[in-house]
Design a protein around this motif. Structure first.
Motif, PDB file in Angstrom:
ATOM      1  N   VAL A 191      11.272  -8.607   8.299  1.00 49.55           N
ATOM      2  CA  VAL A 191      10.210  -7.646   8.004  1.00 49.55           C
ATOM      3  C   VAL A 191      10.421  -7.154   6.581  1.00 49.55           C
ATOM      4  O   VAL A 191      11.539  -6.789   6.202  1.00 49.55           O
ATOM      5  N   VAL A 192       9.367  -7.151   5.793  1.00 50.87           N
ATOM      6  CA  VAL A 192       9.439  -6.685   4.410  1.00 50.87           C
ATOM      7  C   VAL A 192       8.394  -5.600   4.203  1.00 50.87           C
ATOM      8  O   VAL A 192       7.209  -5.821   4.474  1.00 50.87           O
ATOM      9  N   MET A 193       8.851  -4.435   3.773  1.00 47.94           N
ATOM     10  CA  MET A 193       7.945  -3.347   3.390  1.00 47.94           C
ATOM     11  C   MET A 193       7.736  -3.470   1.882  1.00 47.94           C
ATOM     12  O   MET A 193       8.683  -3.333   1.123  1.00 47.94           O
ATOM     13  N   GLU A 194       6.500  -3.712   1.456  1.00 47.74           N
ATOM     14  CA  GLU A 194       6.288  -4.073   0.048  1.00 47.74           C
ATOM     15  C   GLU A 194       4.953  -3.590  -0.501  1.00 47.74           C
ATOM     16  O   GLU A 194       4.018  -3.311   0.237  1.00 47.74           O
ATOM     17  N   GLN A 195       4.920  -3.539  -1.830  1.00 49.38           N
ATOM     18  CA  GLN A 195       3.699  -3.223  -2.571  1.00 49.38           C
ATOM     19  C   GLN A 195       3.009  -4.480  -3.085  1.00 49.38           C
ATOM     20  O   GLN A 195       1.803  -4.481  -3.303  1.00 49.38           O
ATOM     21  N   PHE A 196       3.799  -5.570  -3.255  1.00 52.00           N
ATOM     22  CA  PHE A 196       3.284  -6.807  -3.833  1.00 52.00           C
ATOM     23  C   PHE A 196       3.866  -8.014  -3.097  1.00 52.00           C
ATOM     24  O   PHE A 196       4.916  -7.908  -2.457  1.00 52.00           O
ATOM     25  N   PRO A 197       3.203  -9.173  -3.207  1.00 52.19           N
ATOM     26  CA  PRO A 197       3.730 -10.394  -2.562  1.00 52.19           C
ATOM     27  C   PRO A 197       4.876 -10.988  -3.376  1.00 52.19           C
ATOM     28  O   PRO A 197       4.732 -11.971  -4.096  1.00 52.19           O
ATOM     29  N   THR A 198       6.036 -10.408  -3.266  1.00 59.07           N
ATOM     30  CA  THR A 198       7.211 -10.813  -4.037  1.00 59.07           C
ATOM     31  C   THR A 198       7.791 -12.125  -3.521  1.00 59.07           C
ATOM     32  O   THR A 198       7.374 -12.659  -2.489  1.00 59.07           O
ATOM     33  N   ASP A 199       8.804 -12.603  -4.231  1.00 57.64           N
ATOM     34  CA  ASP A 199       9.531 -13.786  -3.767  1.00 57.64           C
ATOM     35  C   ASP A 199      10.057 -13.584  -2.356  1.00 57.64           C
ATOM     36  O   ASP A 199      10.035 -14.508  -1.530  1.00 57.64           O
ATOM     37  N   THR A 200      10.559 -12.388  -2.061  1.00 55.03           N
ATOM     38  CA  THR A 200      11.132 -12.114  -0.741  1.00 55.03           C
ATOM     39  C   THR A 200      10.044 -11.990   0.312  1.00 55.03           C
ATOM     40  O   THR A 200      10.196 -12.491   1.438  1.00 55.03           O
ATOM     41  N   ALA A 201       8.936 -11.341  -0.025  1.00 59.66           N
ATOM     42  CA  ALA A 201       7.851 -11.161   0.942  1.00 59.66           C
ATOM     43  C   ALA A 201       7.332 -12.507   1.452  1.00 59.66           C
ATOM     44  O   ALA A 201       6.882 -12.608   2.599  1.00 59.66           O
ATOM     45  N   ASP A 202       7.400 -13.544   0.628  1.00 59.61           N
ATOM     46  CA  ASP A 202       6.925 -14.856   1.060  1.00 59.61           C
ATOM     47  C   ASP A 202       7.684 -15.386   2.273  1.00 59.61           C
ATOM     48  O   ASP A 202       7.181 -16.266   2.980  1.00 59.61           O
ATOM     49  N   TYR A 203       8.897 -14.878   2.518  1.00 60.77           N
ATOM     50  CA  TYR A 203       9.728 -15.366   3.620  1.00 60.77           C
ATOM     51  C   TYR A 203       9.662 -14.456   4.853  1.00 60.77           C
ATOM     52  O   TYR A 203      10.379 -14.679   5.818  1.00 60.77           O
ATOM     53  N   ALA A 204       8.799 -13.447   4.802  1.00 66.31           N
ATOM     54  CA  ALA A 204       8.723 -12.480   5.896  1.00 66.31           C
ATOM     55  C   ALA A 204       7.925 -13.033   7.066  1.00 66.31           C
ATOM     56  O   ALA A 204       7.049 -13.889   6.916  1.00 66.31           O
ATOM     57  N   ASP A 205       8.223 -12.496   8.249  1.00 58.20           N
ATOM     58  CA  ASP A 205       7.372 -12.714   9.418  1.00 58.20           C
ATOM     59  C   ASP A 205       6.277 -11.655   9.478  1.00 58.20           C
ATOM     60  O   ASP A 205       5.154 -11.938   9.877  1.00 58.20           O
ATOM     61  N   ILE A 206       6.652 -10.435   9.096  1.00 57.45           N
ATOM     62  CA  ILE A 206       5.697  -9.325   9.016  1.00 57.45           C
ATOM     63  C   ILE A 206       5.881  -8.651   7.670  1.00 57.45           C
ATOM     64  O   ILE A 206       7.012  -8.366   7.258  1.00 57.45           O
ATOM     65  N   VAL A 207       4.787  -8.391   6.967  1.00 62.80           N
ATOM     66  CA  VAL A 207       4.807  -7.607   5.740  1.00 62.80           C
ATOM     67  C   VAL A 207       4.058  -6.306   6.001  1.00 62.80           C
ATOM     68  O   VAL A 207       2.918  -6.322   6.491  1.00 62.80           O
ATOM     69  N   LEU A 208       4.696  -5.176   5.693  1.00 64.69           N
ATOM     70  CA  LEU A 208       4.089  -3.864   5.879  1.00 64.69           C
ATOM     71  C   LEU A 208       3.739  -3.280   4.511  1.00 64.69           C
ATOM     72  O   LEU A 208       4.580  -3.236   3.617  1.00 64.69           O
ATOM     73  N   PRO A 209       2.500  -2.806   4.331  1.00 69.12           N
ATOM     74  CA  PRO A 209       2.062  -2.316   3.022  1.00 69.12           C
ATOM     75  C   PRO A 209       2.684  -0.961   2.686  1.00 69.12           C
ATOM     76  O   PRO A 209       2.611  -0.020   3.481  1.00 69.12           O
ATOM     77  N   ALA A 210       3.276  -0.857   1.513  1.00 69.22           N
ATOM     78  CA  ALA A 210       4.009   0.340   1.108  1.00 69.22           C
ATOM     79  C   ALA A 210       3.276   1.077  -0.013  1.00 69.22           C
ATOM     80  O   ALA A 210       2.713   0.455  -0.916  1.00 69.22           O
ATOM     81  N   THR A 211       3.320   2.385   0.057  1.00 65.80           N
ATOM     82  CA  THR A 211       2.735   3.202  -0.993  1.00 65.80           C
ATOM     83  C   THR A 211       3.506   3.064  -2.294  1.00 65.80           C
ATOM     84  O   THR A 211       4.684   2.700  -2.311  1.00 65.80           O
ATOM     85  N   MET A 212       2.831   3.395  -3.393  1.00 69.13           N
ATOM     86  CA  MET A 212       3.488   3.509  -4.688  1.00 69.13           C
ATOM     87  C   MET A 212       3.689   4.993  -4.994  1.00 69.13           C
ATOM     88  O   MET A 212       3.210   5.870  -4.270  1.00 69.13           O
ATOM     89  N   GLN A 213       4.399   5.296  -6.067  1.00 64.68           N
ATOM     90  CA  GLN A 213       4.888   6.647  -6.302  1.00 64.68           C
ATOM     91  C   GLN A 213       3.776   7.671  -6.436  1.00 64.68           C
ATOM     92  O   GLN A 213       3.968   8.835  -6.071  1.00 64.68           O
ATOM     93  N   THR A 214       2.628   7.290  -6.938  1.00 60.32           N
ATOM     94  CA  THR A 214       1.535   8.251  -7.082  1.00 60.32           C
ATOM     95  C   THR A 214       0.854   8.560  -5.756  1.00 60.32           C
ATOM     96  O   THR A 214      -0.075   9.377  -5.722  1.00 60.32           O
TER      97      THR A 214
END
Length: 667
Positions: free
Chosen positions: A402-425
């Motif tokens: 599981v990857v909590m992310e803001q963008f489709p990073t190198d690591t997110a490509d290997y996730a089973d589930i990606v959860l959308p994460a807020t940015m600082q603002t």
């Protein structure tokens, strides 16, 4: 007329400056961001990276909804699902893993993508949730671990000078730190000191932006800084310039350490460091005769086999010279040791002791015993050592990722589930700089984009979905912030959450100027403890055979990225020019390399492609290539950490990004 608001916030990124910023919001949209002109350290300026932060929040590449993998691992092929679907699937998988394998089969892998005490790695950020499940602990050692441990052994704390006090220094040693790229706000105080006559020396294997602006540059061999520190002290002793009174009153182990210094005369140190003997002696004389001397060292200096020993040796210098007595004297590595927030991760929720898995050992420790890897505020596929082996492990079909992310990073490509994460603002957080003496509050300026959730809210919802009943899992962000400020430490006196939210930043309740060790140290004896036994631990590049891989590779920070954050920003990518490797003209000639040529940089761990730059900015035998490039956006599908070995420094299991041997050949 549109309604316009000015919202105070703070930069969350892995930089010592932790800037205070002001976001202009018009009709619910953030339209402008600037450095807070009222904050004494930020003084209205942001860096070239964070100046594009609002652009990054609006990027069409943002992950805005929960995603489920539909293609092979690593393909980056996902379908959109609802939060209920995502939480349901995660809950079922986590329950099954805990029931069948125990909680330790879960590895919560948090990185330095945010240094927030609510949403990031510095504080609570999901740890209570993982304790309830009995998950493995995560050793966050990627950044500063060796140096932190070295300073604890000597000073009792990693904390040191207030960086603002460099304005009072007469000699400034910028040691293994590229200030104008990685923490440029310090330069204002360096310039103030310079205007009053201070001499600035950059000690760095690479002629960086900062080295070019210094009065003097010493191009030291990577990882030999401990030897130089001992050689400078040898000159101090020869001049009789040690502070005998300070040594007697505030240190222990001096006689033994003095003998170690005497074993490192300038001639021997010159052989080790590759510096001319006359340069070692000249700087030693300047150190002996100049009070106060301020030393600035940041995390790059300790990313080699002897990193902990290096910080122990640097910490010894102001103890021998007595510089801790004087405003502008001492060593500044990290001010984090002066932060005394109450970080209550509720370790009492653990039913039994659990193992600790090490961040920089992901390639070897992500074995069959780990059934769930949960990644947040991190991009290990690009940032961690030994990329190729990490990729092999992330391809495991039995590993639920599981990857909590803001963008489709190198690591997110290997996730089973990606959860959308807020940015600082888009969320609230509490921050403390590790390069200044302020607490900062980040108020959300806008609503979250899409269906993004903050880290704290994600774990609250997951706990509720799993039916967990521990009350502390549901504390609100404001309740968590109140708890953090409740330690009762004198440095927090007068600092309330209401005040922070209103003012945006508050200086810690410490004197100005700040002399933390003028009258002793936070050790059991109250004295600095000089290192005993051999002080110099040579880097791997000095002891390993160079027959196959003769070049020592350092991987410093680029001017355009912060770790891998902003590594996908189109304008910053353009400015970066793509992956480059810089080599000395002698080494280029020996390999038949031409400027601008595409080359392969390789060793036993792997390889990456880069454009070669030929320059005397690096000494013979050294190659330099900046970190931060994403693997999938790099030529050949590999980045610099493909050749970085998975080894430990001498202390704290620190990383060794600047201690690897490579060869370079034309493609």
């Amino acid at each position: 007329m549109p309604r316009e608001l000015q919202i105070l916030g703070a930069c969350p990124l892995d930089c010592p400056d932790t800037c205070s910023w002001v976001v202009t919001v018009r009709d619910g949209e953030a339209v402008k961001m600037r450095g807070n002109p009222d904050q004494p350290y930020t003084r209205g300026a942001l860096c070239v990276k964070v100046n594009r932060y609002l652009e990054q929040t609006r990027s069409p590449e943002r992950v805005l909804h929960p995603l489920r993998r539909v293609g092979p691992k690593g393909s980056g092929e996902f379908e959109r699902i609802s939060w209920d679907e995502a939480l349901q699937e995660i809950s079922i998988r986590l329950r099954a893993i805990v029931d069948e394998h125990g909680g330790e089969a879960i590895w919560p892998y948090v990185g330095t993508g945010s240094l927030g005490y609510l949403q990031g790695c510095e504080g609570i950020a999901g740890r209570r949730f993982w304790n309830v499940l009995g998950a493995s602990r995560h050793r966050l050692n990627i950044c500063a671990a060796a140096g932190n441990e070295g300073l604890r052994q000597v000073n009792g704390t990693p904390g040191g000078m207030d960086p603002e006090d460099f304005a009072h220094s007469k000699l400034i040693l910028l040691w293994g730190t590229n200030t104008l790229t990685s923490g440029h706000h310090l330069w204002k105080f360096v310039q103030e000191a310079r205007a009053a006559g201070a001499h600035v020396v950059a000690i760095d294997p690479v002629r960086t932006r900062t080295a070019e602006q210094a009065d003097e540059h010493l191009p030291i061999r990577p990882g030999t800084d401990t030897a130089l520190a001992l050689g400078l002290l040898h000159v101090v002793l020869a001049e009789g310039a040690q502070d005998d009174d300070y040594l007697a009153r505030h240190t222990e182990g001096w006689e033994s350490f003095r003998e170690e210094i005497l074993r490192h005369p300038p001639a021997r140190v010159a052989e080790i460091t590759g510096l001319p003997e006359e340069d070692v002696r000249a700087l030693g004389l300047r150190l002996a005769r100049t009070r106060p001397t301020g030393i600035r060292a940041t995390m790059g200096i300790q990313r080699h086999a002897g990193g902990g020993a290096t910080l122990r040796a640097l910490a010894a210098i102001p103890a021998v010279t007595g510089d801790w007595r004087h405003p502008g004297g001492g060593l500044a590595y990290s001010t984090s040791g002066h932060i005394h927030l109450d970080i209550d991760t509720r370790d009492d929720l653990l039913a039994r002791p659990v193992r600790t898995l090490t961040m920089t050992r992901l390639a070897s420790e992500l074995d069959e015993s780990v059934k769930c890897l949960w990644v947040y505020a991190a991009n290990p596929m690009a940032s961690s050592p030994d990329q190729n082996r990490i990729r092999e492990k992330l391809l495991r079909e039995d590993l639920f990722t599981v990857v909590m992310e803001q963008f489709p990073t190198d690591t997110a490509d290997y996730a089973d589930i990606v959860l959308p994460a807020t940015m600082q603002t888009e969320h609230m957080d509490l921050h403390a700089g590790y390069g200044h003496m302020y607490l900062l509050w980040n108020e959300p300026a806008t609503a979250p984009a899409g269906e993004c959730l903050s880290t704290t809210e994600t774990f609250r919802r997951l706990a509720r979905h799993m039916g967990l009943t521990e009350p502390s899992l549901y504390d609100s962000d404001l309740e968590l912030a109140e708890q953090l400020l409740s330690s009762g430490h004198p440095s927090l006196e007068g600092i309330t959450l209401d005040r922070l939210r209103k003012e945006g930043w508050v200086r810690l309740n410490v004197p100005r100027p700040f002399l933390p060790f003028a009258e002793g140290f936070p050790t059991p004896s109250g004295r600095l403890r000089f290192p005993q036994g051999p002080a110099y631990v040579p880097p791997h590049t000095a002891t390993a055979s160079r027959e196959r891989y003769p070049l020592a590779l350092v991987t410093p920070a680029p001017h355009t990225f912060l770790n891998t954050t902003f590594g996908n920003n189109p304008e910053l990518l353009r400015r970066s020019g793509g992956p480059r490797v810089t080599v000395n003209p002698q080494d280029a000639a020996a390999r038949g390399l031409a400027a601008g040529q595409r080359v392969r940089v390789f060793n036993e761990h792997g390889a990456f492609e880069a454009e070669v730059e030929i320059s005397e900015r690096v000494r013979p035998g050294v190659a330099a290539s900046t970190k931060g490039h994403w693997r999938k956006l790099s030529p050949g599908g590999a980045a610099v950490n493909a050749v970085v070995g998975e080894r430990d420094a001498d202390l704290g299991r620190g990383a060794v990004y600047h201690d690897n041997l490579v060869e370079i050949a034309p493609l």
